[in-house]
Structure formats: C-alpha cells, structure tokens
Design an enzyme around this catalytic site. Sequence first.
Site, PDB file in Angstrom:
ATOM      1  N   GLU A  14       0.802  -1.225   0.000  1.00  0.00           N
ATOM      2  CA  GLU A  14       0.000   0.000   0.000  1.00  0.00           C
ATOM      3  C   GLU A  14       0.835   1.276   0.000  1.00  0.00           C
ATOM      4  O   GLU A  14       0.448   2.271  -0.599  1.00  0.00           O
ATOM      5  CB  GLU A  14      -0.938   0.044   1.224  1.00  0.00           C
ATOM      6  CG  GLU A  14      -1.982  -1.034   1.252  1.00  0.00           C
ATOM      7  CD  GLU A  14      -1.599  -2.173   2.153  1.00  0.00           C
ATOM      8  OE1 GLU A  14      -2.485  -2.764   2.752  1.00  0.00           O
ATOM      9  OE2 GLU A  14      -0.394  -2.471   2.263  1.00  0.00           O
ATOM     10  N   ASP A  89      -5.623  -8.004   6.719  1.00  0.00           N
ATOM     11  CA  ASP A  89      -6.979  -7.929   7.244  1.00  0.00           C
ATOM     12  C   ASP A  89      -7.942  -7.850   6.069  1.00  0.00           C
ATOM     13  O   ASP A  89      -7.548  -7.947   4.905  1.00  0.00           O
ATOM     14  CB  ASP A  89      -7.142  -6.740   8.202  1.00  0.00           C
ATOM     15  CG  ASP A  89      -6.755  -5.412   7.566  1.00  0.00           C
ATOM     16  OD1 ASP A  89      -6.621  -5.357   6.319  1.00  0.00           O
ATOM     17  OD2 ASP A  89      -6.583  -4.431   8.295  1.00  0.00           O
ATOM     18  N   GLU A  91      -9.613  -5.363   4.831  1.00  0.00           N
ATOM     19  CA  GLU A  91      -9.363  -4.215   3.954  1.00  0.00           C
ATOM     20  C   GLU A  91      -8.199  -4.512   3.017  1.00  0.00           C
ATOM     21  O   GLU A  91      -8.256  -4.224   1.820  1.00  0.00           O
ATOM     22  CB  GLU A  91      -9.063  -2.978   4.805  1.00  0.00           C
ATOM     23  CG  GLU A  91      -9.284  -1.660   4.088  1.00  0.00           C
ATOM     24  CD  GLU A  91     -10.753  -1.333   3.886  1.00  0.00           C
ATOM     25  OE1 GLU A  91     -11.041  -0.569   2.953  1.00  0.00           O
ATOM     26  OE2 GLU A  91     -11.593  -1.848   4.649  1.00  0.00           O
ATOM     27  N   TYR A 307       1.570  -5.974  13.149  1.00  0.00           N
ATOM     28  CA  TYR A 307       0.428  -5.272  12.573  1.00  0.00           C
ATOM     29  C   TYR A 307      -0.474  -4.698  13.657  1.00  0.00           C
ATOM     30  O   TYR A 307      -0.760  -5.351  14.659  1.00  0.00           O
ATOM     31  CB  TYR A 307      -0.375  -6.221  11.678  1.00  0.00           C
ATOM     32  CG  TYR A 307      -1.375  -5.505  10.824  1.00  0.00           C
ATOM     33  CD1 TYR A 307      -0.985  -4.480   9.967  1.00  0.00           C
ATOM     34  CD2 TYR A 307      -2.716  -5.837  10.879  1.00  0.00           C
ATOM     35  CE1 TYR A 307      -1.910  -3.817   9.179  1.00  0.00           C
ATOM     36  CE2 TYR A 307      -3.652  -5.188  10.093  1.00  0.00           C
ATOM     37  CZ  TYR A 307      -3.243  -4.173   9.250  1.00  0.00           C
ATOM     38  OH  TYR A 307      -4.161  -3.510   8.474  1.00  0.00           O
TER      39      TYR A 307
END
Length: 714
Positions: A14, A89, A91, A307
């Site tokens: 990301e 996760d 998302e 995380y």
Amino acid sequence: MTSRKKKKNLVIVESPAKARTLGKILGSDYELKASLGHVRDLPRSSLGVDIENGFTPKYVVPRPKSKTVKELKDAAKDVANVYLATDPDREGEAISWHLVSVMKPSTRFRRVVFHEITEEAIEHAFKHPRDIDMHLVNAQQARRILDRLVGYRISPLLWKKVRRGLSAGRVQSAALRIIVDREREIENFIPVEYWNIEAELAKKAAAKEDAFRAMLVGFLDGTKIELNSEDETNKLVSKLEQSSYTVHKTKTKKATRQPAPPFITSTLQQEAYYKLRFSARQTMSLAQQLYEGLPLGKEGSVGLITYMRTDSTQVARSAVVEARAYINEKYGVDYVPPHARSFTRKVKGAQEAHEAIRPTRIRREPSLVKPHLTANQFKLYELIWKRMVASQMAAAIFDNTSVDIQAECRQSRTDYLLRAFCSVNRFPGFTVLYTVEREQDEEEAVKSSPLPGLKKGDNLNLLGLFPEQRFTQPPPRFTEASLIRTLEQYGIGRPSTYAPILSTIQQREYVSRDRSILQPTELGMVVSDLMSEHFPDIVDIAFTARLEDELDEIANDKGDWVEVVQTFYTPLEKSLTAATEQIEKVKLADELTDETCPNCGRQLAIKTGRFGKFLACTGYPDCKYTRSYQLKTGAICPQCGGDLVERRSKKGRTFYGCSNYPACNFAVFSRPLPEPCPRCGALMTEYRGNQARCTKCSYRGRIPQDTVHATSPG
C-alpha cells in the site's frame, strides 16, 4: 527470434514506506511498488450499487488513481510473478482483489500475508503464498455497501430536513447515540447529598507521626450507616467524640496483581490516550509508521512493531521466548514467572490479524532506536515495548492489611465500626517496568495509608474527627478512550473503524471536544434524535453489534453477503419512505455571540452555510453583513500580536494559527493558552490534558481551572 526472458517478481504493497522496508529484505530479485491504498472504489457522484440486481457494486478507478494503476500495469508486464502483499486484514484482502481486477495481469498473481515485517516472517510468507480469500473480500464488500446504502440514502434526507453537508453513517450513528444518551443521563441526573466521617487515631503513648485514619463503616454488627444531612452527621460526630476506641480485628492477606496482556488496537488507543494524550487517529498514524518501517541508521528501514489492527492478545512463541530471556538477563530470575504467560482470550467478535501488537524484536530497546525516531514515534514504541515485556514478567505481590476498629459509645450504648486499610508492595514484579494506573483499585489508591503495628485489643486515642459532605456524581462524559472501550464492549465496529468513527463525528460537528471530553452539540442531538425516531435499527446498539457478527460470519464462510445486505436494506427502505413524509424541516437555533454588527449594531450570530460556519447579522434581511468565522483561543500571537484562532488543515486536522494570516504564518498544533509563561512570558500550550508547557523555555505546570479555551468568535 527468441522470447524475452521474464524479469523480476513484482510485489505490490500500500505505501512507499512499507515498500522500502520490504525491498531491503527481499533483495534485487523483487521490484516493489505501492498502490497508495485502494485503486478502486464506489463512485462519489452516485449510489454505485445496483439494488435491483443483487446489490452489485459499480466500482470505478478514481481519477487521482489512474496514473498509479497505469504504472502498476506497466510494472506487471513480463514479470515472473505478481505478489500482493497488502495488509493482513479484510481491507488489505479487498485492496489485493481490486488490484487484480484493474490490472488483469497476464502472469500469475499470489497473495502473501504477514503480521510483522521481519526477515523470518517475510521468508515464511513468500514460501507459502495463497489465492485471494474471497470470503474476506465479501465481508469487506458487504460492509462497504451497507455503509454506502445508509450514507447515500439517509444523508440527503438530513440535508433537506436539517442542513446541508450532514452525513448519516451506519456505525457512527450508533456511536453518536451512545454519546447523546450519556448526555441525557447527565442532564437528568439529580445529585444526592451524603456524608463520610474519618477518624484520626493513634496508639496510646505513640508519637503523632504514627497516627492513621480510619473510615466510619457502620455499626459493629455490620449494619451500614447512611448519612444524608449535616444535622444527622453532627449528631453522630458528637457520639463518636464520646466513644472509646479499640482494635477489634486485623487481617493481612497476600494479594497478587497480574500484568496486562500485550496491546490490541482498542487497548493501544486507550492507553496512548491515558498516558500520552494521543488521539485515536494520531495513535493509528504513528503505529502505521512503526509497522511499515523506519530507517535505523546502518540497519536501514526496519519494521518495529507487528500489525496494529488486531483484536487478538495471542503472541508468537518466539516472541515469548525472547521476552523471557531478556527479562532474566535484565531483571533476574525472580522476575521471570515459572511458566510463559499465554493470552488467548479474544474480545467479542474478534477477527482480523491473529497476533497482539508487539515489538518485532524485544532486544531492540527503546533507547537504541530513540535517536532515529521522532518524539511521538518514540513515545508510542516505548509504550508498546514496555507493555509487551511487562506482560511476560512476574506478578506484583502486595500485603493488604485491613484493621477493624470498635468505637464504643457508652452514653448511647452503641458500638460503631471503623476500618483502616493499608497495602504494602512486597515484590514489584512487572510494575518496575509498566503500570496501568487507571486500572488501580480506587478504594486502594485513595484510602490506603501507612499503618502502625496494631493487634487485637490495642487501645487507641482519638485525635480528631473529619466529617465530609459529598454528593453523588452523574456518569462522566466520554473521552475518546472510554468511548472506544464502550464500543468494544458492545461489539460495535472493529479495530480498523474506531479511529474513523471518532474523526467523523467530530468533523461533522455532531460532537465537540473540550480538552479530552466529548460532548454532543445541538446539531448532534438533533440528528441522533431524528435517527432514533425514524431509523431505530441504525442507531440500535444490539442491532449494530449483531450486524458486525454477521459480517464476521461472511468472512468465515458461514454467511452470504447478499442475503445480509438484503435483510438490512428492506426495512431501511420502508423507514426511509415513511421518514421522508413525516420529518418536518428542523430549524436549528442560531448561536448568538457577544459581538455587534458594525453596520446596524444588532447582535452577530454564528450560522452554517455550504462552506462552513460564518458570522452574520441577526437583522437579516434588513442588514446583510457577514464575515468569516474564527474561534479565538484568547492567546496572543508571539510573532505579531494578533489573535490565535482555531483552524483546520485540508486533511481536517485542527491547529491554531494567527488571525493575520497570510501576513503572519505562525501556527501550533497544541492548543494555546491565554496565560503567558510565568517564567519567561512566552506562549503556553496545552500538554497532556490538564498540563501546560512553555513553547520557549522548559517550564511546565498545571492549567488554571478557570482557563477558557475559546473565548469568542472573530
């Protein structure tokens, strides 16, 4: 002509920071690219959900992401493999799915999942790639569609009936109702008077410094005494003054206090607020930086924590072993419990990542990384590191002593019972490193005081009686931390949603925050009441929690996402039709100021228009005077002497700048205080709630109780 040889493997994450950290570990055979979050979403200009066709979402690539998508497509050409390494996760799973959907890579793509950016975790992840988990994707997709249906169907109604720019969110509406209900409790609360009596006592012939205090509990037979007026309290004080005092019973009990488990998302946000005064949004931003990796000198970019969106307290065995070895070396064998602590209890509806938030290396002590981190990054890392290490340390041991004292009043032939309490720490255990101060027992913290050696039958001298008037208190207003704890207890929202919920209800001006206290605005109460009356399911706590459970079932392949959305939407549509006809136009009262119109002399009021708040004359339409709205703090700009006013950045963050901008660009993020520094006269700002610190010298002190944050609009 021979075909071109396949180039490197492509890894998509990301963020650029995460790409840098991973690139250092993976080496030259891998090319790293960042998607910068989602590359596809529902359109902003329309509902984007085909309700008649199974709630099919109509995803689009937002214009700002077109360039990113093209770069990713180009990078995917002629590579051996495309690895999708987005967050572990729902998302992150959805982002990977959207990436495949828009890139359509001709080569093989695989999903890799890891919860910490370390060599071991990355190596394991890339040795065990998998396909995209569509159950996780569908759970995220269902949440996104549900939120869109609520937001895009109800929000226009609020625009029409209340004012423009409002929003109705599925989870935020339930959170707002919790805050509003608490405010109503406070408004309707009727305080009740009560009195306490403390006695100062000492053994006969003992020095005054050996005196101690005991609280009146009731009669010696165990019956409690309730004192509700000064008159009955004074009568009892007279009897106690005539009484003789004897030690009736003593009891000492060994008590252990166990350490708290390592952080999950909600407890990290709460503790960062209590200890560091970080908002939930600030905490998650800093945690993201620590997880994705920061440059540590010669080490290069290193992921410092696991995380940070998780609701599991479980810890990897390797981390436990490392922590116990470290504790043994640093503190000694007495501080290592016989068996490793296991934290497997999960909160209601626990899902997402499968491990607690902890440092990736226990031996990477905070002092070692401090030179490479910002002040706030260091504070949060130190908090996470200490909590993890302390969780594997021995329990603290206390000797808790209670002394029952008999007060014999011969005149009234009545025996009263007083009690003193003392707690002595015999072994500090984990508390040498970390304590959760707010979790201490209130009675122990307040009433515990040193006691002299006492035994049954000891006669005592009465040195004084201290009656104290008190009143029952209403429940406190929420802070960000206590609201997160409440949302978690009810099962509303999930780790990734707490911070956005809090940000949204404040940005929409449904809730105001004074220092750390959340209070609903008039607008917030109006919107919550409308939602409660016309859309009761949306704001119902049990209903919202049950829907979260259904999303969890979808993620675990135990539910169909279309059925869940349909079951939710059918009553919503009926309620919407009825509400459109029944809700009358709401007229919000103007907030009057103490300023007058320079044109006609009438009062100015704060109004809200399409572009936010502004000041306008109450004489409208006869007088059409308006000017921009700025909330003054009462503090003076140290550069030019102008007013320091509250402002918002483009990203919605509150800061405080000079009213003479752009001529003067002075700005601070901490709220400025009207009182100058008593040492050097410079500007003072808020620091950790009720503390103040100077922006120039090292002075720190307590904020005066009568300090007013925002004095007037300008």
